[in-house]
Design a protein around this motif. Structure first.
Motif, PDB file in Angstrom:
ATOM      1  N   GLN A  33      20.290   0.924  -1.120  1.00 58.67           N
ATOM      2  CA  GLN A  33      19.750  -0.270  -0.466  1.00 58.67           C
ATOM      3  C   GLN A  33      18.258  -0.134  -0.180  1.00 58.67           C
ATOM      4  OE1 GLN A  33      21.896  -1.498   2.972  1.00 58.67           O
ATOM      5  NE2 GLN A  33      23.827  -1.781   1.906  1.00 58.67           N
ATOM      6  N   ARG A  34      17.724   1.061  -0.204  1.00 52.34           N
ATOM      7  CA  ARG A  34      16.307   1.282   0.071  1.00 52.34           C
ATOM      8  C   ARG A  34      15.469   1.256  -1.203  1.00 52.34           C
ATOM      9  NH1 ARG A  34      15.393   3.551   5.109  1.00 52.34           N
ATOM     10  NH2 ARG A  34      13.466   4.499   4.348  1.00 52.34           N
ATOM     11  N   ILE A  35      16.096   0.981  -2.337  1.00 55.96           N
ATOM     12  CA  ILE A  35      15.386   0.991  -3.611  1.00 55.96           C
ATOM     13  C   ILE A  35      15.474  -0.396  -4.251  1.00 55.96           C
ATOM     14  CG2 ILE A  35      15.264   1.999  -5.920  1.00 55.96           C
ATOM     15  CD1 ILE A  35      16.493   4.520  -4.781  1.00 55.96           C
ATOM     16  N   GLY A  36      14.341  -0.909  -4.673  1.00 56.96           N
ATOM     17  CA  GLY A  36      14.301  -2.174  -5.399  1.00 56.96           C
ATOM     18  C   GLY A  36      13.501  -2.012  -6.678  1.00 56.96           C
ATOM     19  N   TRP A  37      13.199  -3.110  -7.318  1.00 58.80           N
ATOM     20  CA  TRP A  37      12.416  -3.041  -8.560  1.00 58.80           C
ATOM     21  C   TRP A  37      11.446  -4.226  -8.616  1.00 58.80           C
ATOM     22  CZ3 TRP A  37      17.568  -4.143  -8.205  1.00 58.80           C
ATOM     23  CH2 TRP A  37      17.964  -5.425  -8.601  1.00 58.80           C
ATOM     24  N   VAL A  38      10.395  -4.026  -9.367  1.00 60.30           N
ATOM     25  CA  VAL A  38       9.339  -5.025  -9.477  1.00 60.30           C
ATOM     26  C   VAL A  38       9.764  -6.084 -10.476  1.00 60.30           C
ATOM     27  CG1 VAL A  38       6.934  -5.434 -10.120  1.00 60.30           C
ATOM     28  CG2 VAL A  38       7.568  -3.327  -8.902  1.00 60.30           C
ATOM     29  N   SER A  56       9.898  -7.985   7.736  1.00 50.79           N
ATOM     30  CA  SER A  56       8.556  -8.528   7.563  1.00 50.79           C
ATOM     31  C   SER A  56       7.521  -7.488   7.983  1.00 50.79           C
ATOM     32  CB  SER A  56       8.390  -9.795   8.411  1.00 50.79           C
ATOM     33  OG  SER A  56       7.084 -10.312   8.304  1.00 50.79           O
ATOM     34  N   GLU A  57       6.442  -7.407   7.197  1.00 49.47           N
ATOM     35  CA  GLU A  57       5.333  -6.477   7.429  1.00 49.47           C
ATOM     36  C   GLU A  57       5.756  -5.013   7.310  1.00 49.47           C
ATOM     37  OE1 GLU A  57       3.382  -7.430  11.053  1.00 49.47           O
ATOM     38  OE2 GLU A  57       2.700  -9.390  10.355  1.00 49.47           O
ATOM     39  N   GLU A  58       6.900  -4.761   6.633  1.00 52.73           N
ATOM     40  CA  GLU A  58       7.300  -3.381   6.387  1.00 52.73           C
ATOM     41  C   GLU A  58       6.474  -2.821   5.225  1.00 52.73           C
ATOM     42  OE1 GLU A  58      11.286  -0.787   5.137  1.00 52.73           O
ATOM     43  OE2 GLU A  58      11.474  -2.859   5.852  1.00 52.73           O
ATOM     44  N   LEU A  59       6.264  -1.524   5.251  1.00 55.24           N
ATOM     45  CA  LEU A  59       5.484  -0.861   4.224  1.00 55.24           C
ATOM     46  C   LEU A  59       6.405  -0.412   3.096  1.00 55.24           C
ATOM     47  CD1 LEU A  59       2.555   0.097   3.631  1.00 55.24           C
ATOM     48  CD2 LEU A  59       3.227   2.320   4.565  1.00 55.24           C
ATOM     49  N   LEU A  60       6.095  -0.822   1.870  1.00 55.66           N
ATOM     50  CA  LEU A  60       6.832  -0.410   0.683  1.00 55.66           C
ATOM     51  C   LEU A  60       5.966   0.542  -0.132  1.00 55.66           C
ATOM     52  CD1 LEU A  60       8.400  -3.805  -0.501  1.00 55.66           C
ATOM     53  CD2 LEU A  60       9.310  -2.155   1.154  1.00 55.66           C
ATOM     54  N   MET A  61       6.615   1.460  -0.837  1.00 56.55           N
ATOM     55  CA  MET A  61       5.899   2.433  -1.652  1.00 56.55           C
ATOM     56  C   MET A  61       6.202   2.186  -3.128  1.00 56.55           C
ATOM     57  SD  MET A  61       4.277   3.880   0.701  1.00 56.55           S
ATOM     58  CE  MET A  61       3.391   4.984  -0.404  1.00 56.55           C
ATOM     59  N   VAL A  95      10.730   0.523  -6.537  1.00 58.81           N
ATOM     60  CA  VAL A  95      10.050   0.336  -5.248  1.00 58.81           C
ATOM     61  C   VAL A  95      10.962   0.887  -4.152  1.00 58.81           C
ATOM     62  CG1 VAL A  95       8.959  -1.307  -3.683  1.00 58.81           C
ATOM     63  CG2 VAL A  95       8.998  -1.771  -6.132  1.00 58.81           C
ATOM     64  N   ARG A  96      10.378   1.622  -3.212  1.00 57.55           N
ATOM     65  CA  ARG A  96      11.156   2.206  -2.128  1.00 57.55           C
ATOM     66  C   ARG A  96      10.671   1.696  -0.773  1.00 57.55           C
ATOM     67  NH1 ARG A  96      14.422   6.639  -2.925  1.00 57.55           N
ATOM     68  NH2 ARG A  96      14.495   7.413  -5.094  1.00 57.55           N
ATOM     69  N   ARG A  97      11.635   1.468   0.117  1.00 58.53           N
ATOM     70  CA  ARG A  97      11.302   1.120   1.497  1.00 58.53           C
ATOM     71  C   ARG A  97      10.847   2.374   2.246  1.00 58.53           C
ATOM     72  NH1 ARG A  97      16.068  -1.961   4.415  1.00 58.53           N
ATOM     73  NH2 ARG A  97      14.522  -1.791   6.084  1.00 58.53           N
ATOM     74  N   SER A  98       9.876   2.210   3.127  1.00 57.57           N
ATOM     75  CA  SER A  98       9.413   3.339   3.929  1.00 57.57           C
ATOM     76  C   SER A  98      10.089   3.380   5.294  1.00 57.57           C
ATOM     77  CB  SER A  98       7.891   3.265   4.120  1.00 57.57           C
ATOM     78  OG  SER A  98       7.553   2.133   4.915  1.00 57.57           O
ATOM     79  N   GLY A  99      10.645   2.226   5.719  1.00 60.38           N
ATOM     80  CA  GLY A  99      11.272   2.184   7.032  1.00 60.38           C
ATOM     81  C   GLY A  99      10.301   2.088   8.187  1.00 60.38           C
ATOM     82  N   ARG A 100       9.021   1.853   7.928  1.00 56.65           N
ATOM     83  CA  ARG A 100       8.027   1.736   8.994  1.00 56.65           C
ATOM     84  C   ARG A 100       7.030   0.639   8.646  1.00 56.65           C
ATOM     85  NH1 ARG A 100       3.272   4.680   7.527  1.00 56.65           N
ATOM     86  NH2 ARG A 100       3.528   5.878   5.593  1.00 56.65           N
ATOM     87  N   VAL A 101       6.338   0.168   9.666  1.00 53.41           N
ATOM     88  CA  VAL A 101       5.317  -0.845   9.447  1.00 53.41           C
ATOM     89  C   VAL A 101       4.020  -0.171   9.040  1.00 53.41           C
ATOM     90  CG1 VAL A 101       6.358  -2.468  11.071  1.00 53.41           C
ATOM     91  CG2 VAL A 101       4.661  -0.821  11.894  1.00 53.41           C
ATOM     92  N   LEU A 102       3.082  -0.972   8.562  1.00 52.15           N
ATOM     93  CA  LEU A 102       1.799  -0.440   8.139  1.00 52.15           C
ATOM     94  C   LEU A 102       1.051   0.147   9.340  1.00 52.15           C
ATOM     95  CD1 LEU A 102      -0.291  -0.152   5.843  1.00 52.15           C
ATOM     96  CD2 LEU A 102      -1.184  -2.382   6.513  1.00 52.15           C
ATOM     97  N   ASP A 103       0.530   1.374   9.188  1.00 51.12           N
ATOM     98  CA  ASP A 103      -0.199   2.014  10.276  1.00 51.12           C
ATOM     99  C   ASP A 103      -1.477   2.643   9.746  1.00 51.12           C
ATOM    100  OD1 ASP A 103       0.725   4.247   8.911  1.00 51.12           O
ATOM    101  OD2 ASP A 103       2.337   4.642  10.342  1.00 51.12           O
ATOM    102  N   VAL A 104      -2.302   3.131  10.663  1.00 50.27           N
ATOM    103  CA  VAL A 104      -3.599   3.697  10.311  1.00 50.27           C
ATOM    104  C   VAL A 104      -3.844   4.916  11.194  1.00 50.27           C
ATOM    105  CG1 VAL A 104      -4.856   2.249  11.967  1.00 50.27           C
ATOM    106  CG2 VAL A 104      -6.040   3.111   9.960  1.00 50.27           C
ATOM    107  N   PRO A 105      -4.484   5.975  10.680  1.00 50.07           N
ATOM    108  CA  PRO A 105      -4.769   7.136  11.526  1.00 50.07           C
ATOM    109  C   PRO A 105      -5.805   6.799  12.595  1.00 50.07           C
ATOM    110  CG  PRO A 105      -5.786   7.390   9.359  1.00 50.07           C
ATOM    111  CD  PRO A 105      -4.898   6.178   9.286  1.00 50.07           C
ATOM    112  N   VAL A 106      -5.621   7.345  13.796  1.00 50.27           N
ATOM    113  CA  VAL A 106      -6.538   7.119  14.911  1.00 50.27           C
ATOM    114  C   VAL A 106      -6.844   8.464  15.546  1.00 50.27           C
ATOM    115  CG1 VAL A 106      -5.751   4.775  15.387  1.00 50.27           C
ATOM    116  CG2 VAL A 106      -4.620   6.690  16.496  1.00 50.27           C
ATOM    117  N   GLY A 107      -8.044   8.584  16.119  1.00 47.62           N
ATOM    118  CA  GLY A 107      -8.395   9.815  16.803  1.00 47.62           C
ATOM    119  C   GLY A 107      -9.879  10.125  16.710  1.00 47.62           C
TER     120      GLY A 107
END
Length: 528
Positions: A33-38, A56-61, A95-107
């Motif tokens: 279920q975590r794998i799709g195709w283009v 919605s707004e989930e990150l795909l790889m 295409v694989r689901r990442s299970g997380r929303v888009l994020d960015v490194p901070v610090g």
């Protein structure tokens, strides 16, 4: 269902029981279920099938480590915005689901670096060492988490600090036609923050690589990269990357704000951001509205700019000041995107192309510019010396326009025009030359009190430099100005005397120079 044959009934009953047990014990393969195709790829977007439960707004790889952001969720497929080079993608790719929303490194490791909206370094330096990642989309602080905006953000530009003051936590729009100096004002403001102990984030959206490199070089030359972070989505980047750029930059800035620091963020510019969002939306067949922009374009910018605020002391007391930039066309302030952002922000600084063509830099149009926070953020010394300056200057501009008709003017009108021209000359300021608060107050008080009335307009630049140097003669008053204290009549008198002394000293020096030049003339020059 019963039949006339008892043996057949037994077979059917046994079969149904076996089927029921098989169905009850079935467990779907979650990995599948975590794998799709283009299904298709084009123009920075992709359509993907086979991902039930995607959010919605989930990150795909995608293959090659290419990230994508789920943008549209349809019954049979999802529309994905690609966040990188997609030339290698083909229909049928996994295409694989990442299970997380888009994020960015901070610090802290980001300070002094140039990165893209996903956090990848673009300056050729060492890899980032930042252990934390925050979501790009974050809710704006609640009303009860905020406090009033009453501390000034000094830009170092006289025309802004005196007439259109900006506060820490404010959202002040900078708008004007192309090539009128919008980025120059933002860069000067960043450079002036060295003495203000403020962190700066510059977000370049859809700019040419050469332009971005020029801004970074200017910041390095003036030592501003020591306290700045540059987030870049260039003009040839996919529209999805340009779309998420300001949100990623704001998340980076919020990390420092939540730790009690004052942060300035510049969005350069949101016109290109709106166009990138329109491009993505039209490619994904979202319904267009006015000027083909999607109906939620106002929400796209409002949820971004609402994140700029000043937090209360319970949350650290940090602030995030936003300077969004907008490009107008043919001075049309009533266009769709400019009117949207004017209504969202707390004021605007309008740069006039007519003033720019006359060489009056920065070309700030005082009549069309406004700060809705206003004097609440201004140092008391400014209110003492520049309280009536805005009204006086506007009246001068009207009177100057009237005087062009050739009407005979009385002595008082001539005096007002002469004073107004000197005020206009004093408000001129070259780039990369920010003035401290004490220098600005001294110069503005000098021009208001008539110290420059006898100075020729051609000599105003030299006279202003001399007056600024006179700040060293009144250190106690300068300290009061910087500390935000009110000035007494005695303090104002000391400022005026210091300015008069500086102008007089400059005049005496010039007379000596002229006399020396005349004395060294050759006999031939004297005969001529």
């Amino acid at each position: 269902m019963k039949t006339t044959d008892p043996g057949l009934d037994h077979v059917l009953t046994t079969t149904f029981e076996c089927l029921r047990e098989s169905v009850d014990g079935f467990k779907p393969d979650l990995e599948l279920q975590r794998i799709g195709w283009v299904e298709s790829v084009g123009k920075g977007i992709a359509r993907v099938s086979g991902l039930p439960g995607v959010q919605s707004e989930e990150l795909l790889m995608f293959p090659g480590g290419l990230p994508g952001l789920v943008f549209n969720i349809e019954p049979e497929r999802v529309g994905v915005v690609l966040l990188g080079d997609y030339a290698h993608l083909e229909a049928g790719d996994e295409v694989r689901r990442s299970g997380r929303v888009l994020d960015v490194p901070v610090g802290e490791g980001l300070i002094g670096r140039v990165v893209d909206p996903t956090g990848r370094p673009l300056d050729g330096g060492r890899p980032l060492s930042v252990p934390q990642r925050w979501p790009v989309e974050r809710a704006a602080p609640a009303i009860m988490d905020r406090r009033p905006v009453n501390q000034p953000l000094m830009t170092g530009i006289k025309a802004i600090d005196a007439l259109i003051p900006i506060g820490r936590g404010q959202r002040e729009l900078i708008l004007g036609d192309r090539q009128t100096g919008k980025t120059a004002i933002a860069v000067d403001t960043i450079i002036n923050q060295r003495r203000q102990e403020m962190l700066c984030v510059y977000c370049a959206i859809g700019q040419r690589a050469a332009s971005v490199a020029g801004v970074v070089a200017q910041l390095r030359e003036h030592g501003a990269m020591e306290y700045s972070i540059v987030v870049v989505a260039e003009g040839d980047a996919p529209p999805g990357l340009q779309y998420i750029a300001p949100y990623a930059a704001t998340t980076i800035a919020e990390y420092f704000m939540r730790r009690g620091r004052d942060v300035l963020i510049v969005y350069d510019d949101l016109t290109r951001h709106a166009r990138a969002y329109r491009e993505v939306s039209l490619l994904l067949r979202r319904p267009p509205g006015r000027e083909a922009f999607p109906g939620d374009i106002f929400y796209v910018h409002s949820r971004l700019l609402e994140r700029a605020t000043r937090l209360n002391q319970n949350l650290g007391g940090g602030s995030l000041t936003a300077l969004p930039i907008i490009e107008t066309e043919a001075q049309n302030l009533a266009a769709y995107i400019p009117t949207n952002l004017i209504s969202i922000t707390d004021g605007q600084i309008y740069l006039s192309p007519e003033l720019f063509q006359k060489g009056l830099l920065p070309p700030v149009d005082v009549g069309k510019s406004v700060s809705r926070v206003g004097g609440k953020t201004q140092l008391p010394a400014y209110r003492a010396v520049a309280g009536d300056l805005r009204l006086t200057y506007s009246q001068f501009e009207e009177l100057e326009a009237f005087s062009r008709f050739g009407t005979r003017l009385d002595e008082e009108t001539r005096r007002i025009l002469a004073r107004g021209r000197r005020v206009r000359g004093i408000l001129r300021q070259p780039q990369f030359s920010p003035r401290s608060a004490a220098e600005q107050v001294l110069v503005l008080h000098a021009v208001n009190s008539g110290v420059f009335d006898e100075v020729e307009e051609a000599d105003l630049v030299e006279a202003e430099a001399a007056v600024c140097g006179a700040v060293a003669e009144v250190p106690e008053t300068a300290a009061l100005i910087q500390a935000g204290e009110k000035l007494t009549d005695e303090d104002l008198r000391a400022l005026r005397q210091a300015a008069q002394h500086a102008v007089k000293h400059l005049h005496n020096q010039r007379e000596k120079t002229d006399a020396g030049s005349a004395g060294s003339a050759t006999p031939d020059q004297e005969r001529r």
